[in-house]
Design a protein around this motif. Sequence first.
Motif, short mmCIF file in Angstrom:
data_model
loop_
_atom_site.label_atom_id
_atom_site.label_comp_id
_atom_site.label_asym_id
_atom_site.label_seq_id
_atom_site.Cartn_x
_atom_site.Cartn_y
_atom_site.Cartn_z
N UNK A 4 0.83 -1.21 0.00
CA UNK A 4 0.00 0.00 0.00
C UNK A 4 0.86 1.26 0.00
N UNK A 5 1.93 1.26 0.77
CA UNK A 5 2.84 2.42 0.80
C UNK A 5 3.50 2.63 -0.55
N UNK A 6 3.95 1.55 -1.18
CA UNK A 6 4.59 1.69 -2.49
C UNK A 6 3.62 2.20 -3.53
N UNK A 7 2.36 1.79 -3.45
CA UNK A 7 1.35 2.22 -4.41
C UNK A 7 0.92 3.66 -4.15
N UNK A 8 0.57 3.97 -2.91
CA UNK A 8 0.00 5.27 -2.57
C UNK A 8 1.03 6.37 -2.30
N UNK A 9 2.18 5.99 -1.77
CA UNK A 9 3.18 6.98 -1.35
C UNK A 9 4.58 6.63 -1.85
N UNK A 10 4.79 6.63 -3.17
CA UNK A 10 6.13 6.30 -3.68
C UNK A 10 7.18 7.34 -3.31
N UNK A 11 6.73 8.50 -2.81
CA UNK A 11 7.67 9.54 -2.39
C UNK A 11 8.45 9.16 -1.13
N UNK A 66 3.06 1.89 12.85
CA UNK A 66 2.75 0.59 13.43
C UNK A 66 1.74 -0.16 12.59
N UNK A 67 1.88 -1.49 12.55
CA UNK A 67 0.92 -2.28 11.79
C UNK A 67 0.41 -3.49 12.54
N UNK A 68 0.89 -3.74 13.73
CA UNK A 68 0.46 -4.90 14.51
C UNK A 68 -1.00 -4.78 14.94
N UNK A 69 -1.76 -5.86 14.75
CA UNK A 69 -3.13 -5.91 15.22
C UNK A 69 -4.16 -5.28 14.29
N UNK A 70 -3.75 -4.89 13.08
CA UNK A 70 -4.67 -4.28 12.13
C UNK A 70 -4.87 -5.19 10.93
N UNK A 71 -6.06 -5.17 10.36
CA UNK A 71 -6.32 -5.95 9.16
C UNK A 71 -5.66 -5.27 7.95
N UNK A 72 -5.48 -6.04 6.89
CA UNK A 72 -4.90 -5.50 5.67
C UNK A 72 -5.75 -4.35 5.13
N UNK A 73 -7.06 -4.52 5.16
CA UNK A 73 -7.95 -3.46 4.66
C UNK A 73 -7.82 -2.19 5.49
N UNK A 74 -7.72 -2.35 6.78
CA UNK A 74 -7.59 -1.16 7.65
C UNK A 74 -6.26 -0.45 7.40
N UNK A 75 -5.20 -1.21 7.16
CA UNK A 75 -3.89 -0.61 6.87
C UNK A 75 -3.92 0.13 5.53
N UNK A 76 -4.56 -0.47 4.52
CA UNK A 76 -4.67 0.20 3.22
C UNK A 76 -5.43 1.51 3.35
N UNK A 77 -6.51 1.48 4.11
CA UNK A 77 -7.30 2.70 4.33
C UNK A 77 -6.47 3.76 5.04
N UNK A 78 -5.69 3.36 6.02
CA UNK A 78 -4.85 4.32 6.76
C UNK A 78 -3.79 4.93 5.85
N UNK A 79 -3.21 4.14 4.97
CA UNK A 79 -2.20 4.66 4.04
C UNK A 79 -2.85 5.65 3.07
N UNK A 80 -4.03 5.32 2.59
CA UNK A 80 -4.75 6.24 1.70
C UNK A 80 -5.08 7.55 2.43
N UNK A 81 -5.45 7.44 3.69
CA UNK A 81 -5.75 8.62 4.49
C UNK A 81 -4.48 9.46 4.70
N UNK A 82 -3.35 8.78 4.93
CA UNK A 82 -2.08 9.49 5.08
C UNK A 82 -1.72 10.22 3.78
N UNK A 83 -1.97 9.60 2.65
CA UNK A 83 -1.74 10.25 1.35
C UNK A 83 -2.54 11.55 1.27
N UNK A 84 -3.80 11.51 1.69
CA UNK A 84 -4.63 12.72 1.66
C UNK A 84 -4.08 13.79 2.61
N UNK A 85 -3.63 13.37 3.79
CA UNK A 85 -3.04 14.33 4.74
C UNK A 85 -1.84 15.02 4.09
#
Length: 102
Positions: A4-11, A66-85
Amino acid sequence: MIDALQLELPELQIQSANQGMHLVVRLPEGLDDVAIAAAASMAGIALRPLSTMCSDGLKLSGLMLGFGGFTTDRLKTAVQKLRRVLTEGGFFTNHTKPLSNL
């Protein structure tokens, strides 16, 4: 999370991580990791600025994610949200160039 990071935030430069429950990413030069962490917190994303954990004289700008205890979908959503931030908060511009990942 890495995909997700490589896709959404290659910077961002993802630091090698073969263990643990977090990733460290380096920010492009000139970006303020403390300001980004504050903006992310306002958007409901918990992360830590790398610069505040560095010893005196070491100037690293990055984020500990951090990524422990989160589902893959929740992590993808968080990365997308970070991209928007980063984009909507004016941290990334059209001139922000991707860093090479290790």
